[in-house]
Design a protein around this motif. Structure first.
Motif, mmCIF file in Angstrom:
data_model
loop_
_atom_site.group_PDB
_atom_site.id
_atom_site.type_symbol
_atom_site.label_atom_id
_atom_site.label_comp_id
_atom_site.label_asym_id
_atom_site.label_seq_id
_atom_site.Cartn_x
_atom_site.Cartn_y
_atom_site.Cartn_z
ATOM 1 N N ASP A 6 -21.654 -8.062 0.779
ATOM 2 C CA ASP A 6 -21.872 -7.256 -0.420
ATOM 3 C C ASP A 6 -20.573 -7.142 -1.216
ATOM 4 O O ASP A 6 -19.579 -6.587 -0.725
ATOM 5 C CB ASP A 6 -22.355 -5.861 0.004
ATOM 6 C CG ASP A 6 -22.726 -5.010 -1.196
ATOM 7 O OD1 ASP A 6 -22.514 -5.444 -2.351
ATOM 8 O OD2 ASP A 6 -23.224 -3.880 -0.970
ATOM 9 N N PRO A 7 -20.522 -7.670 -2.459
ATOM 10 C CA PRO A 7 -19.293 -7.588 -3.268
ATOM 11 C C PRO A 7 -18.817 -6.157 -3.467
ATOM 12 O O PRO A 7 -17.613 -5.907 -3.600
ATOM 13 C CB PRO A 7 -19.704 -8.223 -4.604
ATOM 14 C CG PRO A 7 -20.863 -9.120 -4.241
ATOM 15 C CD PRO A 7 -21.588 -8.400 -3.141
ATOM 16 N N ALA A 8 -19.753 -5.223 -3.459
ATOM 17 C CA ALA A 8 -19.374 -3.828 -3.674
ATOM 18 C C ALA A 8 -18.559 -3.276 -2.514
ATOM 19 O O ALA A 8 -17.901 -2.234 -2.654
ATOM 20 C CB ALA A 8 -20.628 -2.977 -3.877
ATOM 21 N N MET A 9 -18.580 -3.956 -1.351
ATOM 22 C CA MET A 9 -17.836 -3.489 -0.182
ATOM 23 C C MET A 9 -16.690 -4.431 0.172
ATOM 24 O O MET A 9 -16.189 -4.416 1.295
ATOM 25 C CB MET A 9 -18.790 -3.336 1.016
ATOM 26 C CG MET A 9 -19.946 -2.380 0.746
ATOM 27 S SD MET A 9 -20.883 -1.942 2.216
ATOM 28 C CE MET A 9 -19.700 -0.914 3.079
ATOM 29 N N ALA A 10 -16.282 -5.227 -0.799
ATOM 30 C CA ALA A 10 -15.225 -6.215 -0.547
ATOM 31 C C ALA A 10 -13.895 -5.570 -0.181
ATOM 32 O O ALA A 10 -13.084 -6.155 0.544
ATOM 33 C CB ALA A 10 -15.053 -7.114 -1.775
ATOM 34 N N ASP A 11 -13.652 -4.348 -0.652
ATOM 35 C CA ASP A 11 -12.388 -3.679 -0.359
ATOM 36 C C ASP A 11 -12.417 -2.902 0.954
ATOM 37 O O ASP A 11 -11.382 -2.378 1.376
ATOM 38 C CB ASP A 11 -12.019 -2.724 -1.498
ATOM 39 C CG ASP A 11 -11.713 -3.461 -2.796
ATOM 40 O OD1 ASP A 11 -11.312 -4.646 -2.697
ATOM 41 O OD2 ASP A 11 -11.883 -2.870 -3.872
ATOM 42 N N ARG A 12 -13.585 -2.825 1.594
ATOM 43 C CA ARG A 12 -13.699 -2.043 2.837
ATOM 44 C C ARG A 12 -13.297 -2.907 4.022
ATOM 45 O O ARG A 12 -13.712 -4.057 4.145
ATOM 46 C CB ARG A 12 -15.130 -1.528 3.010
ATOM 47 C CG ARG A 12 -15.283 -0.549 4.172
ATOM 48 C CD ARG A 12 -16.537 0.295 4.007
ATOM 49 N NE ARG A 12 -16.694 1.244 5.089
ATOM 50 C CZ ARG A 12 -16.044 2.389 5.222
ATOM 51 N NH1 ARG A 12 -15.141 2.719 4.289
ATOM 52 N NH2 ARG A 12 -16.252 3.194 6.232
ATOM 53 N N ALA A 13 -12.490 -2.369 4.912
ATOM 54 C CA ALA A 13 -11.999 -3.118 6.062
ATOM 55 C C ALA A 13 -13.153 -3.520 6.989
ATOM 56 O O ALA A 13 -14.141 -2.791 7.141
ATOM 57 C CB ALA A 13 -10.989 -2.283 6.839
ATOM 58 N N ILE A 14 -12.997 -4.696 7.604
ATOM 59 C CA ILE A 14 -14.024 -5.198 8.530
ATOM 60 C C ILE A 14 -14.217 -4.215 9.691
ATOM 61 O O ILE A 14 -15.345 -3.932 10.101
ATOM 62 C CB ILE A 14 -13.638 -6.597 9.045
ATOM 63 C CG1 ILE A 14 -13.719 -7.612 7.905
ATOM 64 C CG2 ILE A 14 -14.544 -7.003 10.208
ATOM 65 C CD1 ILE A 14 -13.248 -9.008 8.286
ATOM 66 N N GLY A 15 -13.103 -3.660 10.196
ATOM 67 C CA GLY A 15 -13.207 -2.704 11.287
ATOM 68 C C GLY A 15 -13.991 -1.473 10.900
ATOM 69 O O GLY A 15 -14.785 -0.948 11.680
#
Length: 326
Positions: free
Chosen positions: A285-294
């Protein structure tokens, strides 16, 4: 006391307590039904005197027992079963009074004109009441005669086969015709009519089993759906356990495992796969691109990042960061 059997014809025997002293009538009756039916344990009547008659008519390897008696209880105990050399089913056409058949977890009630079946190889109780004089035509059905008409390993439970909406009336009429006319037709004709009766009973039992299986399958499908919905509602909870889902749906933990196994998955694998699906959607989801994988992994209930990465690669063929980059 000597049991006196009156041979009425070459294939008919009869016993009547009318010619026995009242104090000995119940004992005479007990011996008579054991001879006609196999080992049984009737419960003694409370008062002296027991007006009863037993008529036994042979039909090849089978038989009809027409019995008249006051209210009482008949048991078939484990000792009775062990002492019997053969196995049979009893197919009872109730003629007068009422009988309740208790076998296993079932109770089947028979009123006049109704037909029930039960197994001689399992303990049972027959509660004969609503007298004062009760009558029954009981067919002694060799176990092999019925089983050869049923699917292999078919379990026959106590049942009222006269309730069958398709063949119930045919069972009743055939049983009544055979009981009333057994001595007016030849034994060969009686055997043929008896076989027709058993085939009708087998049809009823098979239909009942298929309907029960279909109902059970439908209920299992609905319950499995409820289990999956309960899992999805709580999918992000890190400590989600089978006990939580079993409690939410109102079933046992064992049944939760069984329902998920029907769809080819274990409880743990089903949860992990659904969590991985959710994490994969968020990573794409591009909207969550800044959220860390962890952080995404922890949001979906994973508490160990290395475990999440290993299971993600097993499911999707690449690491989470590669999935996101794609």
């Amino acid at each position: 006391m000597q049991l006196i059997e009156r041979a009425v014809s070459s294939r008919q025997s009869a016993w009547d307590t009318g010619g026995v002293r009242p104090a000995e009538q119940f004992a005479y009756y007990r011996e008579a039904i054991c001879q006609a039916f196999m080992n049984l344990t009737p419960e003694p009547a409370a008062a002296a005197g027991f007006a009863a008659s037993v008529e036994h008519i042979r039909l090849g390897d089978a038989a009809i027992n027409r019995v008249s008696f006051p209210e009482h209880v008949v048991w078939r105990s484990a000792a009775d079963i062990a002492a019997s050399e053969r196995s049979c089913f009893y197919l009872n056409l109730k003629l007068a009074g009422r009988c309740r058949i208790q076998q296993g977890d079932r109770e089947v009630s028979l009123s006049p004109g109704q037909v029930g079946i039960f197994d001689s190889d399992r303990q049972f109780a027959l509660l004969h009441d609503r007298g004062p004089q009760l009558r029954v035509a009981s067919f002694w059905v060799p176990a092999e005669a019925l089983r050869e008409c049923l699917p292999a390993s078919f379990g026959v439970a106590a049942a009222r086969v006269s309730d069958d909406p398709y063949v119930g009336h045919l069972i009743v009429e055939t049983a009544r015709t055979l009981s009333d006319g057994a001595l007016r037709i030849s034994e060969e004709e009686g055997v043929l009519l008896f076989r027709a009766l058993i085939e009708l009973v087998a049809v009823s039992l098979s239909r009942r089993s298929r309907a029960g299986a279909a109902e059970s399958e439908s209920l299992a499908d609905a319950t499995a759906l409820a289990v999956k919905r309960a899992i999805h509602r709580r999918l992000r909870e890190p400590g989600l356990a089978v006990a939580d889902i079993a409690g939410a749906v109102g079933i046992s933990e064992r049944y939760v495992h069984k329902l998920l196994a029907r769809s080819g998955s274990s409880f743990t694998d089903y949860i992990i796969d659904r969590r991985l699906d959710g994490a994969a959607r968020d990573l794409a989801d591009p909207a969550m691109a800044d959220r860390a994988i962890g952080a995404i992994a922890f949001d979906w209930g994973f508490s160990d990042l290395s475990h999440f990465t290993r299971r993600f690669k097993q499911r999707f063929g690449c690491r989470p960061r590669d999935w996101r980059a794609r």
